[in-house]
Design a protein around this motif. Structure first.
Motif, PDB file in Angstrom:
ATOM      1  N   ASP A 163      -4.408  -1.986   2.652  1.00 43.53           N
ATOM      2  CA  ASP A 163      -3.529  -1.558   1.564  1.00 43.53           C
ATOM      3  C   ASP A 163      -2.729  -2.717   0.981  1.00 43.53           C
ATOM      4  OD1 ASP A 163      -3.633   0.935   0.480  1.00 43.53           O
ATOM      5  OD2 ASP A 163      -2.266   1.867   1.891  1.00 43.53           O
ATOM      6  N   CYS A 164      -2.886  -3.914   1.541  1.00 46.20           N
ATOM      7  CA  CYS A 164      -2.081  -5.049   1.069  1.00 46.20           C
ATOM      8  C   CYS A 164      -2.488  -5.505  -0.328  1.00 46.20           C
ATOM      9  CB  CYS A 164      -2.175  -6.212   2.056  1.00 46.20           C
ATOM     10  SG  CYS A 164      -1.267  -5.912   3.590  1.00 46.20           S
ATOM     11  N   MET A 165      -3.733  -5.248  -0.710  1.00 45.29           N
ATOM     12  CA  MET A 165      -4.181  -5.564  -2.060  1.00 45.29           C
ATOM     13  C   MET A 165      -4.096  -4.290  -2.901  1.00 45.29           C
ATOM     14  SD  MET A 165      -4.866  -8.745  -2.153  1.00 45.29           S
ATOM     15  CE  MET A 165      -3.482  -8.909  -1.025  1.00 45.29           C
ATOM     16  N   SER A 166      -3.421  -4.364  -4.032  1.00 46.84           N
ATOM     17  CA  SER A 166      -3.199  -3.169  -4.838  1.00 46.84           C
ATOM     18  C   SER A 166      -3.899  -3.264  -6.188  1.00 46.84           C
ATOM     19  CB  SER A 166      -1.700  -2.943  -5.056  1.00 46.84           C
ATOM     20  OG  SER A 166      -1.145  -3.992  -5.821  1.00 46.84           O
ATOM     21  N   VAL A 167      -3.987  -2.124  -6.842  1.00 45.96           N
ATOM     22  CA  VAL A 167      -4.544  -2.041  -8.185  1.00 45.96           C
ATOM     23  C   VAL A 167      -3.624  -1.142  -9.002  1.00 45.96           C
ATOM     24  CG1 VAL A 167      -6.038  -0.096  -7.562  1.00 45.96           C
ATOM     25  CG2 VAL A 167      -6.616  -1.507  -9.537  1.00 45.96           C
ATOM     26  N   THR A 168      -3.404  -1.501 -10.260  1.00 45.57           N
ATOM     27  CA  THR A 168      -2.573  -0.706 -11.166  1.00 45.57           C
ATOM     28  C   THR A 168      -3.463  -0.135 -12.260  1.00 45.57           C
ATOM     29  OG1 THR A 168      -0.669  -2.143 -10.773  1.00 45.57           O
ATOM     30  CG2 THR A 168      -0.575  -0.721 -12.707  1.00 45.57           C
ATOM     31  N   VAL A 169      -3.380   1.175 -12.452  1.00 47.24           N
ATOM     32  CA  VAL A 169      -4.255   1.836 -13.423  1.00 47.24           C
ATOM     33  C   VAL A 169      -3.455   2.761 -14.325  1.00 47.24           C
ATOM     34  CG1 VAL A 169      -6.239   1.772 -11.863  1.00 47.24           C
ATOM     35  CG2 VAL A 169      -4.754   3.789 -11.886  1.00 47.24           C
ATOM     36  N   GLN A 170      -4.015   3.028 -15.489  1.00 50.40           N
ATOM     37  CA  GLN A 170      -3.479   4.052 -16.382  1.00 50.40           C
ATOM     38  C   GLN A 170      -4.444   5.233 -16.402  1.00 50.40           C
ATOM     39  OE1 GLN A 170      -2.098   4.515 -21.023  1.00 50.40           O
ATOM     40  NE2 GLN A 170      -4.085   3.564 -20.662  1.00 50.40           N
ATOM     41  N   PHE A 171      -3.911   6.425 -16.125  1.00 51.68           N
ATOM     42  CA  PHE A 171      -4.677   7.653 -16.315  1.00 51.68           C
ATOM     43  C   PHE A 171      -4.337   8.209 -17.691  1.00 51.68           C
ATOM     44  CE2 PHE A 171      -4.446   7.482 -11.690  1.00 51.68           C
ATOM     45  CZ  PHE A 171      -5.704   7.924 -11.291  1.00 51.68           C
ATOM     46  N   ARG A 172      -5.348   8.574 -18.449  1.00 54.04           N
ATOM     47  CA  ARG A 172      -5.169   9.315 -19.695  1.00 54.04           C
ATOM     48  C   ARG A 172      -5.772  10.692 -19.453  1.00 54.04           C
ATOM     49  NH1 ARG A 172      -8.750   7.065 -22.633  1.00 54.04           N
ATOM     50  NH2 ARG A 172      -9.306   5.283 -21.330  1.00 54.04           N
ATOM     51  N   LEU A 197      -7.514  -8.291   7.160  1.00 53.19           N
ATOM     52  CA  LEU A 197      -8.190  -7.655   8.293  1.00 53.19           C
ATOM     53  C   LEU A 197      -8.332  -8.627   9.462  1.00 53.19           C
ATOM     54  CD1 LEU A 197     -10.935  -5.691   6.328  1.00 53.19           C
ATOM     55  CD2 LEU A 197      -9.114  -4.672   7.712  1.00 53.19           C
ATOM     56  N   LEU A 198      -8.664  -9.880   9.156  1.00 49.84           N
ATOM     57  CA  LEU A 198      -8.761 -10.887  10.216  1.00 49.84           C
ATOM     58  C   LEU A 198      -7.399 -11.144  10.842  1.00 49.84           C
ATOM     59  CD1 LEU A 198     -11.208 -13.476   8.582  1.00 49.84           C
ATOM     60  CD2 LEU A 198     -11.718 -11.846  10.408  1.00 49.84           C
ATOM     61  N   SER A 199      -6.369 -11.147  10.016  1.00 51.76           N
ATOM     62  CA  SER A 199      -5.013 -11.380  10.519  1.00 51.76           C
ATOM     63  C   SER A 199      -4.624 -10.323  11.544  1.00 51.76           C
ATOM     64  CB  SER A 199      -4.020 -11.371   9.353  1.00 51.76           C
ATOM     65  OG  SER A 199      -2.689 -11.471   9.823  1.00 51.76           O
ATOM     66  N   ARG A 200      -4.944  -9.072  11.250  1.00 53.28           N
ATOM     67  CA  ARG A 200      -4.555  -8.001  12.160  1.00 53.28           C
ATOM     68  C   ARG A 200      -5.395  -7.985  13.428  1.00 53.28           C
ATOM     69  NH1 ARG A 200      -5.376  -3.341  13.798  1.00 53.28           N
ATOM     70  NH2 ARG A 200      -7.204  -2.814  12.558  1.00 53.28           N
ATOM     71  N   ASN A 201      -6.573  -8.573  13.390  1.00 53.35           N
ATOM     72  CA  ASN A 201      -7.479  -8.508  14.532  1.00 53.35           C
ATOM     73  C   ASN A 201      -7.601  -9.828  15.293  1.00 53.35           C
ATOM     74  OD1 ASN A 201      -8.943  -5.711  14.547  1.00 53.35           O
ATOM     75  ND2 ASN A 201      -8.784  -6.290  12.386  1.00 53.35           N
ATOM     76  N   ASN A 202      -6.632 -10.718  15.085  1.00 50.00           N
ATOM     77  CA  ASN A 202      -6.621 -11.996  15.793  1.00 50.00           C
ATOM     78  C   ASN A 202      -5.205 -12.322  16.230  1.00 50.00           C
ATOM     79  OD1 ASN A 202      -9.384 -13.603  15.554  1.00 50.00           O
ATOM     80  ND2 ASN A 202      -9.125 -12.449  13.644  1.00 50.00           N
ATOM     81  N   ARG A 203      -5.091 -13.347  17.076  1.00 50.98           N
ATOM     82  CA  ARG A 203      -3.754 -13.835  17.398  1.00 50.98           C
ATOM     83  C   ARG A 203      -3.111 -14.339  16.111  1.00 50.98           C
ATOM     84  NH1 ARG A 203      -6.778 -15.536  21.719  1.00 50.98           N
ATOM     85  NH2 ARG A 203      -7.182 -17.575  20.755  1.00 50.98           N
ATOM     86  N   SER A 204      -1.816 -14.239  16.055  1.00 53.91           N
ATOM     87  CA  SER A 204      -1.090 -14.557  14.830  1.00 53.91           C
ATOM     88  C   SER A 204      -1.437 -15.946  14.304  1.00 53.91           C
ATOM     89  CB  SER A 204       0.419 -14.472  15.091  1.00 53.91           C
ATOM     90  OG  SER A 204       1.141 -14.823  13.940  1.00 53.91           O
ATOM     91  N   ALA A 205      -1.706 -16.002  13.011  1.00 53.45           N
ATOM     92  CA  ALA A 205      -2.010 -17.274  12.352  1.00 53.45           C
ATOM     93  C   ALA A 205      -1.534 -17.198  10.913  1.00 53.45           C
ATOM     94  CB  ALA A 205      -3.509 -17.560  12.400  1.00 53.45           C
ATOM     95  N   ASP A 206      -1.302 -18.342  10.323  1.00 53.36           N
ATOM     96  CA  ASP A 206      -0.912 -18.414   8.917  1.00 53.36           C
ATOM     97  C   ASP A 206      -2.011 -17.758   8.074  1.00 53.36           C
ATOM     98  OD1 ASP A 206      -0.430 -19.203   6.274  1.00 53.36           O
ATOM     99  OD2 ASP A 206       0.533 -21.067   6.907  1.00 53.36           O
ATOM    100  N   VAL A 207      -1.648 -16.766   7.274  1.00 52.53           N
ATOM    101  CA  VAL A 207      -2.647 -16.044   6.485  1.00 52.53           C
ATOM    102  C   VAL A 207      -3.381 -16.978   5.531  1.00 52.53           C
ATOM    103  CG1 VAL A 207      -2.964 -14.242   4.735  1.00 52.53           C
ATOM    104  CG2 VAL A 207      -1.473 -13.821   6.683  1.00 52.53           C
ATOM    105  N   SER A 208      -2.703 -18.006   5.044  1.00 54.40           N
ATOM    106  CA  SER A 208      -3.369 -18.934   4.126  1.00 54.40           C
ATOM    107  C   SER A 208      -4.529 -19.647   4.823  1.00 54.40           C
ATOM    108  CB  SER A 208      -2.370 -19.953   3.575  1.00 54.40           C
ATOM    109  OG  SER A 208      -1.826 -20.749   4.614  1.00 54.40           O
ATOM    110  N   ARG A 209      -4.415 -19.894   6.134  1.00 57.77           N
ATOM    111  CA  ARG A 209      -5.521 -20.512   6.875  1.00 57.77           C
ATOM    112  C   ARG A 209      -6.686 -19.539   6.994  1.00 57.77           C
ATOM    113  NH1 ARG A 209      -3.786 -22.277  12.492  1.00 57.77           N
ATOM    114  NH2 ARG A 209      -5.891 -23.186  12.466  1.00 57.77           N
ATOM    115  N   LEU A 210      -6.369 -18.265   7.243  1.00 59.84           N
ATOM    116  CA  LEU A 210      -7.429 -17.259   7.325  1.00 59.84           C
ATOM    117  C   LEU A 210      -8.111 -17.077   5.971  1.00 59.84           C
ATOM    118  CD1 LEU A 210      -5.557 -14.637   9.530  1.00 59.84           C
ATOM    119  CD2 LEU A 210      -7.499 -16.047  10.229  1.00 59.84           C
TER     120      LEU A 210
END
Length: 562
Positions: free
Chosen positions: A395-404, A344-357
């Protein structure tokens, strides 16, 4: 931008919504193949697509020119005056040897990228549930399917698999399907009677008033019509559990030519006769719309072998075990809060290395600071703002689930096209879903339901020895099934908001609440919490959650369906 006369504008606007606006739409009279061909020029030519259309009408396409200017002028006048029975004829008459032209430009400017821009509308009538499931695996196929809630399915016209019908299993197959069909008919009436007793009109109307439903203020005649409609829908929701995969449906979809081409080649090696035949029909129909694009449609043996499950080479001999409804988190990122904030910070700031953010989030912000950022992002989010983030940051962070759950619920879950999914062959090995509403209908209803499931399972076990894939046609919607799905956190919250509404089917609503509980236990920060309270349900936890701007499940009485 090219300037056009009034006559030329009128002719062009047969195909596009505006001859002047910088953004415009293409009308249905513009053939998809023509759109793709002229769109292909963009990578090598700065001219507007409307300019290419104009050249085609005039017969000025390089290498395909027509010298007769009077014919071109006649085209313009006929288009402007609405005299062409099919406006597309003006383009065909303006481009000599049109198919040679399309093949030349598609080949020159990349077949695949151009095929992505040509979308073909299809309709499938009287196709089985297994066809619908196969189509839904294509994430770019956007479809509308016959509803099990508002339509009483024709159980007198079930899919008869060609291979089984020629075998010694023919009578068993037909008899098993007939028993399921008869039970569906009976349960439709039984469920309607049951719900009429459970939800008399006055109680139903009070529930609508509590939901601020406009029907509560309508005239009595309209209210009673809506009441009867909802009783019928609720009855179908129960009865659908008895529908086998052989029941036929109608489905309309749009799909780009590139994906269509891939599906045709892969489906030609499918073990089900119906899917192979469908591939041929799709090739025929799609070829009538975009003949120069569906080029590589020969059977793909690599994918065909996978559809056949490698002819049993990967079979895992596990004993059958009954499933219970639930959701399991298969994988998630424990650092999803910090990483989501970094995105979110990456998208709302001037471009920067995400690892720094990310380092900034970890080193400079405490938990309360992080939750406050999420409040800032979501504080103005309104009822109709479906997504947390305007783009893809959340949406960059995902989750994997099983539905039964039951196959009927899976039928609805697969509509979430942006979720990746994986599932096995349908079977009754996992048992079947017996909802409370059927128990409430009485011992006779439960007994009938269980008998149908038992005899269907017996038939499936016999037939699948010879036809492991076609035996799926027998499997009812009630059969328990496992499906693994993966999506970003924005897709997750949208799923929960969509599938917990009062109008939803009782089965997938339970799945959606189970999903919300499972994911929030892994990511309690979605509710502004450091830990998910032990022993509490999602409704109670959400009621007291410090953060409600991200996850928005519906909590409250459901009533009947609208």
């Amino acid at each position: 931008m090219q300037q056009y006369s009034d006559l030329e504008k009128a002719a062009l606007e047969v195909f596009v919504t505006s001859a002047e606006d910088p953004i415009y739409a293409c009308r249905a009279d513009l053939p998809p193949e023509v759109f793709g061909a002229f769109g292909s020029f963009f990578s090598r030519n700065p001219k507007d697509l409307r300019g290419h259309l104009f050249d085609a009408i005039h017969g000025r396409i390089k290498g395909h020119k027509i010298d007769d200017e009077s014919a071109a002028q006649e085209n313009l006048m006929k288009l402007a005056g609405g005299e062409f029975l099919s406006p597309a004829e003006a383009l065909r008459s303006g481009v000599s040897k049109s198919q040679a032209f399309f093949r030349e430009w598609y080949g020159k400017y990349s077949h695949k990228s151009i095929a992505n821009t040509v979308w073909i509308p299809f309709v499938g009538t009287q196709v089985s549930q297994l066809f619908a499931r196969q189509l839904a695996f294509d994430q770019l196929a956007f479809f509308i399917e016959q509803s099990t809630r508002y339509v009483k399915f024709d159980v007198e016209n079930l899919h008869m698999d060609a291979a089984i019908m020629k075998s010694s299993h023919r009578d068993l197959y037909i008899g098993t399907l007939q028993e399921a069909a008869d039970a569906y008919q009976r349960f439709t009436d039984l469920a309607a009677d049951h719900h009429a007793k459970e939800w008399p009109f006055d109680r139903w109307l009070r529930s609508k008033e509590g939901q601020d439903d406009p029907i509560a203020k309508a005239e009595d005649k309209s209210q009673r019509r809506a009441y009867r409609r909802e009783l019928k829908a609720m009855a179908f929701d129960v009865a659908r559990l008895l529908l086998p995969q052989a029941v036929k449906t109608n489905i309309a979809w749009i799909l780009d030519a590139r994906s269509t081409e891939w599906d045709i080649a892969a489906w030609k090696g499918h073990p089900l006769t119906e899917i192979r035949r469908s591939a041929e029909l799709i090739e025929k129909a799609g070829g009538a719309i975009a003949p120069s694009l569906l080029k590589y449609t020969e059977e793909n043996p690599y994918y065909g072998e996978q559809y056949r499950n490698f002819d049993g080479a990967l079979f895992a001999d596990l004993p059958a075990e009954c499933m219970k409804k639930g959701v399991d988190v298969i994988s998630y990122d424990p650092d999803a809060l910090d990483k989501s904030l970094a995105m979110l910070l990456s998208r709302n700031n001037r471009s920067a290395d995400v690892s720094r953010l990310l380092g900034f989030v970890k080193d400079k912000l405490n938990f309360d600071d992080k939750i406050e950022i999420l409040r800032t992002v979501t504080k103005k989010r309104g009822r109709h703002d479906e997504w947390v983030d305007v783009e893809e940051a959340f949406d960059c962070m995902s989750v994997t689930v099983q539905f039964r759950s039951d196959i009927g619920a899976m039928r609805d879950l697969r509509r979430h096209q942006k979720w990746d999914r994986n599932e096995g062959i349908y079977t009754l090995d996992n048992g079947f879903y017996l909802p409370d509403v059927i128990r409430e209908m009485g011992a006779e209803a439960v007994s009938t339901y269980e008998e149908v499931m038992g005899r269907t399972f017996d038939a499936e076990q016999i037939i699948r020895k010879d036809f492991p894939h076609a035996a799926q046609y027998l499997v009812p919607m009630a059969a328990m099934h496992s499906i693994t799905m993966r999506a970003g956190l924005d897709q997750f919250q949208y799923f929960v908001a969509t599938r917990t509404t009062p109008q939803g089917h009782f089965s997938y609503r339970e799945d959606a609440y189970n999903l919300a509980t499972a994911v929030c236990k892994a990511h309690p920060w979605l509710l502004g919490l450091k830990e998910f309270p032990e022993g509490k349900g999602i409704d109670e936890v959400y009621e007291n959650a410090p953060l409600k701007g991200i996850l928005r499940p519906y909590i409250g009485e459901t009533g009947l369906h609208t």
